[in-house]
Every structure is written in C-alpha cells, then in structure tokens.
Design an enzyme around this catalytic site. Sequence first.
Site, PDB file in Angstrom:
ATOM      1  N   HIS A 501       0.848  -1.181   0.000  1.00 24.44           N
ATOM      2  CA  HIS A 501       0.000   0.000   0.000  1.00 24.44           C
ATOM      3  C   HIS A 501       0.886   1.234   0.000  1.00 24.44           C
ATOM      4  CE1 HIS A 501      -3.184  -2.679   2.240  1.00 24.44           C
ATOM      5  NE2 HIS A 501      -2.946  -3.080   1.020  1.00 24.44           N
TER       6      HIS A 501
HETATM    7  C1  LIG Z   1      -0.126  -9.271  -2.061  1.00 25.10           C
HETATM    8  C2  LIG Z   1      -0.995  -8.063  -2.259  1.00 25.10           C
HETATM    9  C3  LIG Z   1      -2.245  -7.961  -1.631  1.00 25.10           C
HETATM   10  C4  LIG Z   1      -3.034  -6.842  -1.806  1.00 25.10           C
HETATM   11  N1  LIG Z   1      -4.271  -6.806  -1.203  1.00 25.10           N
HETATM   12  C5  LIG Z   1      -5.054  -5.708  -1.361  1.00 25.10           C
HETATM   13  C6  LIG Z   1      -6.358  -5.645  -0.774  1.00 25.10           C
HETATM   14  O1  LIG Z   1      -6.824  -6.594  -0.142  1.00 25.10           O
HETATM   15  N2  LIG Z   1      -7.074  -4.510  -0.930  1.00 25.10           N
HETATM   16  C7  LIG Z   1      -6.613  -3.451  -1.633  1.00 25.10           C
HETATM   17  O2  LIG Z   1      -7.301  -2.448  -1.721  1.00 25.10           O
HETATM   18  N3  LIG Z   1      -5.401  -3.504  -2.239  1.00 25.10           N
HETATM   19  C8  LIG Z   1      -4.615  -4.597  -2.125  1.00 25.10           C
HETATM   20  N4  LIG Z   1      -3.394  -4.647  -2.746  1.00 25.10           N
HETATM   21  C9  LIG Z   1      -2.979  -3.508  -3.571  1.00 25.10           C
HETATM   22  C10 LIG Z   1      -3.570  -3.573  -4.978  1.00 25.10           C
HETATM   23  O3  LIG Z   1      -3.200  -4.761  -5.595  1.00 25.10           O
HETATM   24  C11 LIG Z   1      -3.101  -2.370  -5.766  1.00 25.10           C
HETATM   25  O4  LIG Z   1      -3.588  -1.211  -5.123  1.00 25.10           O
HETATM   26  C12 LIG Z   1      -3.610  -2.321  -7.204  1.00 25.10           C
HETATM   27  O5  LIG Z   1      -3.344  -3.492  -7.899  1.00 25.10           O
HETATM   28  C13 LIG Z   1      -2.951  -1.143  -7.882  1.00 25.10           C
HETATM   29  O6  LIG Z   1      -3.348  -1.036  -9.213  1.00 25.10           O
HETATM   30  P1  LIG Z   1      -2.400  -0.317 -10.266  1.00 25.10           P
HETATM   31  O7  LIG Z   1      -3.064  -0.427 -11.560  1.00 25.10           O
HETATM   32  O8  LIG Z   1      -2.028   1.011  -9.759  1.00 25.10           O
HETATM   33  O9  LIG Z   1      -1.047  -1.172 -10.234  1.00 25.10           O
HETATM   34  P2  LIG Z   1      -0.837  -2.694 -10.593  1.00 25.10           P
HETATM   35  O10 LIG Z   1      -2.073  -3.464 -10.432  1.00 25.10           O
HETATM   36  O11 LIG Z   1       0.367  -3.144  -9.877  1.00 25.10           O
HETATM   37  O12 LIG Z   1      -0.492  -2.652 -12.138  1.00 25.10           O
HETATM   38  C14 LIG Z   1       0.619  -1.974 -12.652  1.00 25.10           C
HETATM   39  C15 LIG Z   1       1.039  -2.681 -13.930  1.00 25.10           C
HETATM   40  O13 LIG Z   1       1.969  -1.865 -14.620  1.00 25.10           O
HETATM   41  C16 LIG Z   1       2.989  -2.671 -15.148  1.00 25.10           C
HETATM   42  N5  LIG Z   1       4.171  -1.841 -15.353  1.00 25.10           N
HETATM   43  C17 LIG Z   1       4.925  -1.227 -14.404  1.00 25.10           C
HETATM   44  N6  LIG Z   1       5.929  -0.540 -14.968  1.00 25.10           N
HETATM   45  C18 LIG Z   1       5.809  -0.702 -16.310  1.00 25.10           C
HETATM   46  C19 LIG Z   1       6.549  -0.218 -17.430  1.00 25.10           C
HETATM   47  N7  LIG Z   1       7.621   0.560 -17.272  1.00 25.10           N
HETATM   48  N8  LIG Z   1       6.152  -0.580 -18.669  1.00 25.10           N
HETATM   49  C20 LIG Z   1       5.065  -1.403 -18.842  1.00 25.10           C
HETATM   50  N9  LIG Z   1       4.335  -1.872 -17.824  1.00 25.10           N
HETATM   51  C21 LIG Z   1       4.698  -1.523 -16.575  1.00 25.10           C
HETATM   52  C22 LIG Z   1       3.157  -3.759 -14.120  1.00 25.10           C
HETATM   53  O14 LIG Z   1       3.794  -4.897 -14.666  1.00 25.10           O
HETATM   54  C23 LIG Z   1       1.726  -4.003 -13.671  1.00 25.10           C
HETATM   55  O15 LIG Z   1       1.104  -5.007 -14.429  1.00 25.10           O
HETATM   56  C24 LIG Z   1      -2.577  -5.772  -2.601  1.00 25.10           C
HETATM   57  C25 LIG Z   1      -1.344  -5.869  -3.233  1.00 25.10           C
HETATM   58  C26 LIG Z   1      -0.552  -6.997  -3.083  1.00 25.10           C
HETATM   59  C27 LIG Z   1       0.749  -7.080  -3.784  1.00 25.10           C
END
Ligand SMILES: Cc1cc2nc3c(=O)[nH]c(=O)nc-3n(C[C@H](O)[C@H](O)[C@H](O)COP(=O)(O)OP(=O)(O)OC[C@H]3O[C@@H](n4cnc5c(N)ncnc54)[C@H](O)[C@@H]3O)c2cc1C
Lengths: 571, 263
Positions: A501
């Site tokens: 987080h």
């Molecule tokens: C183990 C775990 C448990 C969690 N449990 C919860 C929960 O219960 N409740 C909750 O609210 N949140 C939880 N979270 C947090 C939640 O998963 C994230 O808040 C959410 O996935 C964020 O979404 P996002 O799109 O910002 O990033 P992400 O879902 O991480 O996606 C980002 C994507 O961008 C890609 N990327 C990064 N850099 C580059 C680049 N330079 N070029 C191309 N692609 C790139 C990555 O590969 C990834 O696929 C948890 C996280 C983890 C790891």
Amino acid sequence: MATKLPKTDVVIVGVGWGGGIIASELTKGGLSVVGLERGKERKTEDYYMVHDELRYALRYEMFQDLSRETITFRGNEKIKALPMRSYGSFLLGDGLGGSGVHWNGQTFRFLPYDFEIKSKTIERYGKSKIPDGMTIQDWGITYDKLEPYFNKFEKMTGISGDENPLGGKRSEKYPTPPMKTTPGMKMFSDSCKGLNYHPYHMPSANLSEQYTNPDGIARAACQYCGYCERFGCEYGAKADPVVTVIPVAKNTGKFELRTHSNVRRILHKGGKATGVLYIDTTTGEEYEQPADIVVMTSYVFNNTRLLLMSNIGKPYDPKTGTGVIGRNYAYQVLKGAGVGFFEDKEFNIFAGAGSLGMCIDDFNGDNFDHKDLKFIHGANISYSQTGARPIQNNTVPPGTPTWGKDYKAATVKYANRHINVGAQGSCMPFRHHFLDLDPTYKDEFGDPLMRITFDFEDQDRELVKFMGAKCGDILKQMGADKVVSNTELAPYEITTYQSTHNTGGVVMGSSPDTSAVNNYLQMWDTENLFVIGASAFAHNSGYNPTGTMGALSYRAAEGIHKYHKNPGSLV
Amino acid sequence: MANETEEQDLKDHREPDHSRRNFLKNSGYAVGGLIVGGVVGSLLRSPNKSTTNNNNGNTTEKAPANEAVNFNQALMHFTQEQFLIMEAATERIFPADDNGPGAKELGVAYFIDHQLAGEWGLNGREYMQGPFFKGETTQGYQGRLKRREIFDIGLQEMQNYSNKKFQKKFKDLTPEQQDTVLKAFETDEVKLTTISASGFFKTIFGSTMEGAYADPLYGGNGNMGGWKLKNFPGNQMSYTKIIEQDKFEKMQPVSLREHLPHS
Ligand SMILES: Cc1cc2nc3c(=O)[nH]c(=O)nc-3n(C[C@H](O)[C@H](O)[C@H](O)COP(=O)(O)OP(=O)(O)OC[C@H]3O[C@@H](n4cnc5c(N)ncnc54)[C@H](O)[C@@H]3O)c2cc1C
Ligand code: SF4
C-alpha cells in the site's frame, strides 16, 4: 533507432487495475487503445497448480523479477540508499492484471474526512494539531463528488458487503451480500458490540455469490480456498482485471494489448505528450508508440520514476519543499495489533478468503475525538481469516524457544488455536518522505532505480500504541486465554512484509504548487497526460487503497473522454 | 452448497466454469471422494528406510521388489558431507517427537538440496548488481554472496566449529552438542568474517520450515507428514461447506499431485 509505429488515440503504460479500467472504459466509448504491459499474459487456466505456498507465497512467483528492476531505500537523507535485493516490505505486481491478480480484494472507500483532511483537522482542532513537517493537504475533491465512481468500481467488481455504519453516505447497497460469517468473525463482532463499537463485514471482492456485472461479465462464488493473497484465483471468483475489465476491452475490438513491452520514457514536445518509448523485452527492440493521449498506470513507483526520467513536471525538492514529482510518499502503519491464544478452542483457519473478515471504523479517520491524542487519523481494526498456510503459520506465545522441540510442539499446538486482530493504520506525509531517482543503482536497461526516503514518525508510534491496546481489548472480550498486544513501532524496515500500500509521488490537489495532477488525474502542465494510481493519494488512509484508487480511475476515464472531445484543462 | 447446485451455478460462467469443472474432474472431487493416500503412499518408501539407504550408501538393505523407490532422494547440489550436516542440523531444529515426524523423516535436507540447485540457490530473481555496501539492518541483505555460496561457507564453518569445540564432526556430536553449535551460530557467538553466523542460522531455520510444510512435490513434507502435524488439509477444492462451522474439521490432506491426471 526506435521503430515508429502508427499513431493511436490512447496509449496505456501498464495493464493492472488502473490500466484495465481505463482500457475498458475508453474502448467502450469508441477510442482506440494500445495497452503496453511489461510482463506476460495471464488467464484463469494458469492456476491449476496454484495452491502452492512455497512457489507463490515464498518464492514470489507472480511478482516483479527484482533482478531486472527494484527500488532503493534509506530511512533518511543522511544515509546511503541501498537496493531492496530480495522481497520484504511490499510486493510489486507484474504481468497482465498487475497486483490486481494476487491481491486480497479488501475493498474500502476512504472516508469523507480523508479528502478534506487538512481543512477538517484545522476546523475541529486548530492549526497547531498538525505537527511541523507534516504535509497533509486536501485532495481537491470531496467524498460526495467521488461517490458515483466508488459505486461504479464496486459494481464492476461485485463487492460483497453490508453497510459500514460509520462510513460515508452510499447511493446504493453493495451489489452482493456479505461473505459468510465464521466463528472467529462472530466472536469479533460480538466482542465489538459488547464494547459499543460498530462491526461490519469487510467489503470483499471475493464474491459471496455468483454475480453478473453491468458489463455482462459473470463470475462464480468464492470457495474460501485459503490461497488468495499472493495467488491467482482458479475460480475467477476474485475480482481481478483479467476476468473483469480486460475481456470487456478486448471484446470491443478496439484494444490492442502488447505484453513484454517495457516503457522507458514518456515522449513529449511543447508541453504535450506525444507517445511513449518502449522496449520489446523478448527481442530487445525499441519502439515508439505515438498517441493523442498518454495514460500512466504503472503503479506508484513507475508512475513517479517514468515522469522523472522523462523530465515531465517539476521534481520535488525536500530542502525547499517545492516541486511536485515525488512529493508526499506515504505507506501504511500496521504494527498496532494483537494475538489471542485459545487453549480449548480450535478454529478452521486453514480455510478462508482474502477479504473474509469483520472490522470496525470506530477508531478510523476522525470518527473519534483526537483532542487529547498525539496523532491524527486512525485505523480500521479487523479480524480477517485469509487462510493460515503451514509454512508461514507459526504463531506462538512469547517466551517460546525460537526452534527445536518446544518450538515445534508450540507451533503444532497453536496452529489452529489463535486469532489475530490488527489495525490498518493510516500514514501521513512528511516533508522529508519522498521519491526520487537513485544516483547509483540501475535497472536492466541502465535506467536509474526509484529511491524511497521514508521512516516512521512520532505520529505513527502514537497511533500504534493506541491501536495495539484497542486490539488487545477486543481479543480479551473475545475470550482468548492469553492476549499479547503489540504497541511498539520500530523504525521502518524493508525486510518483512507489511503491505503493498505505497502511496503518493504524483499527488492530486487543487493547486499546481502542491499537486502534480488535478482531480481528473490530468497533469497540470501536460494536459494530454493522465497519471492514475495510488500515486495520486496525498496521504494514505486507514484502509487498503484499491477501492479509492479504482474510483479515481473511473473518474479519470470520464475526464479522458471529455478531454478527447474538447482538449484543454478539465478543471 | 449441494453438488447439483454447484454444477448448476457453474453453467453460466465463462472461464471459471471451464477451469473449475476440469479441476473437479482432475481432483476426483466431482465423484464425491477425495482420492488420497493410495497413489502418493505407494510411491514413497517408508521414510526411515529410504534415508538410511541414502545416508550410509548401504545397499545391502534392499527394498522389496514390489516397493517403489523414491528416486527424488538423491543430491543435486550438496556433497555427501554437507548433506549429513544439513540433515542432522534440521533434525535438531525440527525434531521427531510425540506429535510426529521430524525433519529427517520428512526429507527436509533433500528439499534444501533441491532448492539450492535451482533459481533460489542462485538468487535468480533478486537484485545482485553492485556496488555492494554494508547497510543498516533496516535495508536488508546487502552481500554479494549467493545462497549456494552462503550454504557452502556456513556448513563448513559448522563443521570447523564442531571439530574445534568437540573434536568431532557435526553429525557425530550428541544432540545436546549439536544444539550448542546451532545456538552459537544463532547468537553470533561464532565470529565469521565472510558471512553472518546468525543470518546463516536464520536461513537454515527458514528452509527447515519450508521443507517441513511445502507441498511434497519439492521433496520435503514426506507423505504430507508435516501437514498432518498441524491438521492442515493441504489444498482442498473448496471449504464452502465448513467455513461457518464451529467444530474443528479434520481432513485427510490432499497434495498438488492430485491436481494432475496420472495414468
Ligand atoms: C499481495 C498483495 C495484496 C493486496 N491486497 C489488497 C487488498 O486486499 N485490498 C486493496 O485495496 N489492495 C490490495 N493490494 C494492492 C492492490 O493490488 C493495488 O492497489 C492495485 O493493484 C494497484 O493497481 P495499479 O493499476 O495502480 O497497479 P498494478 O495493479 O500493480 O499494475 C501496474 C502494472 O503496470 C505494469 N508496469 C509497471 N511498470 C511498467 C513499465 N515501465 N512498462 C510497462 N508496464 C509496466 C506492471 O507490470 C503491472 O502489471 C494488494 C497488493 C498486493 C501485492
Ligand atoms: S479464497 Fe475465494 S476468491 Fe480467493 S482465490 Fe480462493 S476461491 Fe478465489
């Protein structure tokens, strides 16, 4: 050098939760979208062998390969930041669906207080309540304005829950009823009621029953399999971008997904983004993908890092407190917790689901009086039953030897005879907590790693002291024979898992002086660039981030449509 | 949830439907019985016998012709000397007792050997680029050595310390003397220049727990004996029926082997 590809309406950097939502919303609205994801493709059929604690939970099968890219960390500016060489504090998503694949699904709405934290704190307690160096600010949006977007995210994911008696007003009920109630949850709930608190079921993206969302996506009910956090769901029950928004985007015929595509720079000219530069990691070839609109959804760290590497926005300078990119990095304060041991009761805690639990918000946000307390904000306190898997389930009473015969006997005895109650503490930003580019360490392409400068403050220590005691009270009331509460917070360290987080770095607000994006997550100084994620949070609340992050993604999608029709600032 | 309704519910789903139904088929869950024990049991020799054979190279005690041999119990990385230290040390960390088997019977030292032979032993998915500096403890491991090298050094140092203090190899010490050596590592009473003694102890402790409780596919947790200790049911398809139940549910554990069809 780089091969220039045909222009598209929108290019998305990273296809996790943020990227998936944007892809689905924009393609449904008729825009052509290219999604660039550095990791591999994923599908439900990949998970036949997923119930493997070693491979997924301890060898980090689904997470970013740190040999290619990591972050560096230091507790303060006086020491040298060093790379996070192996996993610990948080786990980084990689591959289609990002962290949305292996999250728990605990899906909260931040409180009305969060969005106006500075004004409301001053209004109730006066200016002096905010300590020197704490850089809280209003988010440039109110809860009421964001409510429809929370609702949208919850309907898409099918959140199972009952109303939070102390939360913000809801326009509609949760789309599915709460998850089942286990004996431990019932005890927590009864205990809280006895203490005059207000327990409710943890809002869950695991699905209490079969559900079809407004996009026509149907998913099965959760089986309480106990392999949820860090694992993909073999039933497609857990809401994850791969089984929700991504197929919707693909069905429009307007979404082109390119995996193994690592974005290294956002290209721009004359105050406008022109596209992105990326590398096909299977061939090593470089491509330029031009686009009318660029959307960054590459999680907190790469959202910030790519902006800094691309020279977009003014980098934050902790000496003067000016500049915005890298500002207000915050985390989660989790150590306020308790464990109860039961001599004569065994719980089926091997069974569970990522967001199976009960919780209270009596000590979250400004739901309680802070007049005589040395901290602001608070924590959601919960008992969650996520599946106690045997390698990591070794909770024993203090005083037990650390290995050998007695240790083994105690781990065996208490494996199913303990209950954890924990507080998910909010985390306030400080002037000297920030993100910037590391001067020494590089990723696999020779680009600088993200550097974190962060430590816990008195605010956090006071919060943990308070919350640890509350968790202990609840456990005592639950009838535990022995209760051990933790009320101490050591300096922040990167080696043990706390939570993924991470927040801030590209924060939203109402002034370009203190924020990088406006309340549509549009960059103030590059209007066709949108930066989406918890990177926009100006502080972190006492909740998991994704409910709020998802709501902001839906709002941003609306903003992008508006911008596409009528370019210019949206505010 | 009754089985018919479950099947019914699944009709409307896309991917979950498909994956779940195959899953049910593969696991034998759909026909109502948990296929357990039989197949797995016949593949494993009685653990005591197999370790005796391996450890002492004693081939006189031959397995009966109809008993399948566990071909997994051979070494990919350790020398025989290293293996014997590892086996003795893990047994002290996780000894056989009234509750059930210890590390030796569970095959923990084989598990560690096999892990070191692969990606984990080479820190394959960790950031191992320099420059290397000694950091604060809050910054985590900052050494340049990979796990394989750390085990090579650590096990040699355990042997050296045993020889120096008790004039015997680690494996030949009494259990109490072995504990003394392990304690000396755990508390950094042993002063090493190359690696941290307590860091090494932590690593072998962690891998002992992994070897006792990881799916038996990795060579430890023999016969799912680790899981049985904790009444952990392995990986069942679904807990929907018992999730609300107050009574503790004891189940025959299921391992990942049951999730693949074996003809
Ligand atoms: C183990 C775990 C448990 C969690 N449990 C919860 C929960 O219960 N409740 C909750 O609210 N949140 C939880 N979270 C947090 C939640 O998963 C994230 O808040 C959410 O996935 C964020 O979404 P996002 O799109 O910002 O990033 P992400 O879902 O991480 O996606 C980002 C994507 O961008 C890609 N990327 C990064 N850099 C580059 C680049 N330079 N070029 C191309 N692609 C790139 C990555 O590969 C990834 O696929 C948890 C996280 C983890 C790891
Ligand atoms: S606990 Fe439920 S949602 Fe989580 S992986 Fe298992 S079946 Fe899926």
